[in-house]
Write a protein that holds these residues in place. Sequence first.
Motif, mmCIF file in Angstrom:
data_model
loop_
_atom_site.group_PDB
_atom_site.id
_atom_site.type_symbol
_atom_site.label_atom_id
_atom_site.label_comp_id
_atom_site.label_asym_id
_atom_site.label_seq_id
_atom_site.Cartn_x
_atom_site.Cartn_y
_atom_site.Cartn_z
ATOM 1 N N ARG A 294 0.811 -1.213 0.000
ATOM 2 C CA ARG A 294 0.000 0.000 0.000
ATOM 3 C C ARG A 294 0.842 1.259 0.000
ATOM 4 O O ARG A 294 0.344 2.330 -0.268
ATOM 5 N N ASP A 295 2.108 1.143 0.322
ATOM 6 C CA ASP A 295 2.946 2.333 0.390
ATOM 7 C C ASP A 295 3.918 2.402 -0.790
ATOM 8 O O ASP A 295 5.023 2.884 -0.657
ATOM 9 N N MET A 296 3.503 1.918 -1.941
ATOM 10 C CA MET A 296 4.355 1.960 -3.126
ATOM 11 C C MET A 296 4.471 3.395 -3.617
ATOM 12 O O MET A 296 3.478 4.116 -3.695
ATOM 13 N N SER A 297 5.667 3.797 -3.924
ATOM 14 C CA SER A 297 5.857 5.153 -4.428
ATOM 15 C C SER A 297 5.460 5.214 -5.901
ATOM 16 O O SER A 297 5.436 4.213 -6.600
ATOM 17 N N ALA A 298 5.196 6.406 -6.390
ATOM 18 C CA ALA A 298 4.785 6.584 -7.779
ATOM 19 C C ALA A 298 5.927 6.275 -8.740
ATOM 20 O O ALA A 298 5.702 5.903 -9.878
ATOM 21 N N ALA A 299 7.162 6.397 -8.259
ATOM 22 C CA ALA A 299 8.311 6.148 -9.135
ATOM 23 C C ALA A 299 8.403 4.686 -9.545
ATOM 24 O O ALA A 299 8.867 4.371 -10.628
ATOM 25 N N THR A 300 7.973 3.770 -8.704
ATOM 26 C CA THR A 300 8.057 2.358 -9.046
ATOM 27 C C THR A 300 6.965 1.945 -10.025
ATOM 28 O O THR A 300 7.067 0.906 -10.645
ATOM 29 N N LEU A 301 5.933 2.751 -10.156
ATOM 30 C CA LEU A 301 4.837 2.415 -11.051
ATOM 31 C C LEU A 301 5.040 2.959 -12.462
ATOM 32 O O LEU A 301 4.336 2.574 -13.377
ATOM 33 N N LEU A 302 6.005 3.851 -12.640
ATOM 34 C CA LEU A 302 6.245 4.442 -13.954
ATOM 35 C C LEU A 302 7.106 3.519 -14.793
ATOM 36 O O LEU A 302 7.926 2.765 -14.293
ATOM 37 N N GLN A 303 6.903 3.590 -16.080
ATOM 38 C CA GLN A 303 7.732 2.811 -16.988
ATOM 39 C C GLN A 303 8.486 3.765 -17.905
ATOM 40 O O GLN A 303 8.087 4.897 -18.112
ATOM 41 N N VAL A 304 9.578 3.289 -18.430
ATOM 42 C CA VAL A 304 10.419 4.085 -19.312
ATOM 43 C C VAL A 304 9.871 3.968 -20.732
ATOM 44 O O VAL A 304 9.438 2.891 -21.143
ATOM 45 N N TYR A 305 9.901 5.051 -21.473
ATOM 46 C CA TYR A 305 9.408 5.035 -22.846
ATOM 47 C C TYR A 305 10.272 5.949 -23.707
ATOM 48 O O TYR A 305 11.015 6.786 -23.199
ATOM 49 N N PHE A 306 10.183 5.781 -25.021
ATOM 50 C CA PHE A 306 10.822 6.683 -25.975
ATOM 51 C C PHE A 306 9.853 7.828 -26.237
ATOM 52 O O PHE A 306 8.675 7.599 -26.513
ATOM 53 N N LEU B 223 8.536 -3.023 -29.830
ATOM 54 C CA LEU B 223 8.775 -2.058 -28.762
ATOM 55 C C LEU B 223 8.417 -2.688 -27.434
ATOM 56 O O LEU B 223 7.351 -3.292 -27.299
ATOM 57 N N ASP B 224 9.292 -2.544 -26.461
ATOM 58 C CA ASP B 224 9.034 -3.015 -25.105
ATOM 59 C C ASP B 224 9.304 -1.869 -24.145
ATOM 60 O O ASP B 224 10.367 -1.240 -24.204
ATOM 61 N N PHE B 225 8.368 -1.621 -23.261
ATOM 62 C CA PHE B 225 8.507 -0.567 -22.266
ATOM 63 C C PHE B 225 8.463 -1.206 -20.891
ATOM 64 O O PHE B 225 7.416 -1.693 -20.457
ATOM 65 N N LEU B 226 9.597 -1.206 -20.219
ATOM 66 C CA LEU B 226 9.725 -1.840 -18.914
ATOM 67 C C LEU B 226 9.939 -0.776 -17.841
ATOM 68 O O LEU B 226 9.974 0.411 -18.139
ATOM 69 N N GLU B 227 10.087 -1.212 -16.595
ATOM 70 C CA GLU B 227 10.281 -0.262 -15.510
ATOM 71 C C GLU B 227 11.625 0.436 -15.589
ATOM 72 O O GLU B 227 11.735 1.608 -15.281
ATOM 73 N N GLU B 228 12.679 -0.283 -15.984
ATOM 74 C CA GLU B 228 14.015 0.288 -15.975
ATOM 75 C C GLU B 228 14.539 0.670 -17.348
ATOM 76 O O GLU B 228 15.544 1.363 -17.461
ATOM 77 N N MET B 229 13.893 0.183 -18.412
ATOM 78 C CA MET B 229 14.388 0.503 -19.740
ATOM 79 C C MET B 229 13.287 0.388 -20.780
ATOM 80 O O MET B 229 12.290 -0.288 -20.576
ATOM 81 N N ALA B 230 13.528 1.070 -21.895
ATOM 82 C CA ALA B 230 12.685 0.946 -23.081
ATOM 83 C C ALA B 230 13.551 0.315 -24.164
ATOM 84 O O ALA B 230 14.729 0.657 -24.296
#
Length: 122
Positions: A13-25, A51-58
């Motif tokens: 429940r205390d997940m930060s917004a940064a962990t929910l974002l994914q990297v994209y071009f 195209l693959d968009f993951l948490e740490e890389m695109a």
Amino acid sequence: MVEEPISLHRVARDMSAATLLQVYFDRPELNCILTVYGRMVAAGEWRDYALDFLEEMAVFSIFRNACEMPLFRIEKRPKLRQRQGQYSVVAAGGVILKRGHELGQVLKIFDRKLLKAQASTE
């Protein structure tokens, strides 16, 4: 006595917004990549991409045929921005061919391949 149901998957429940974002071009990056891709398709070297968009890389994967492993991967890893550069071109075996801070400079590695492809068709 009341028993609680067993939860197989707990949601943090205390997940930060940064962990929910994914990297994209973004649009200029994708335009630059697709320009190189289009030139290589016109030369007959490449036929498909993914195209693959993951948490740490695109990742922009390039294929000769759709059923193969990718010939090249163009990766964007923002965590490496301050170090060796966030953009890299990786060959099929996992060897990093070029890495840098600017996408245009990294994609220049394909200029040599394009010249070879054009020379072989003539």
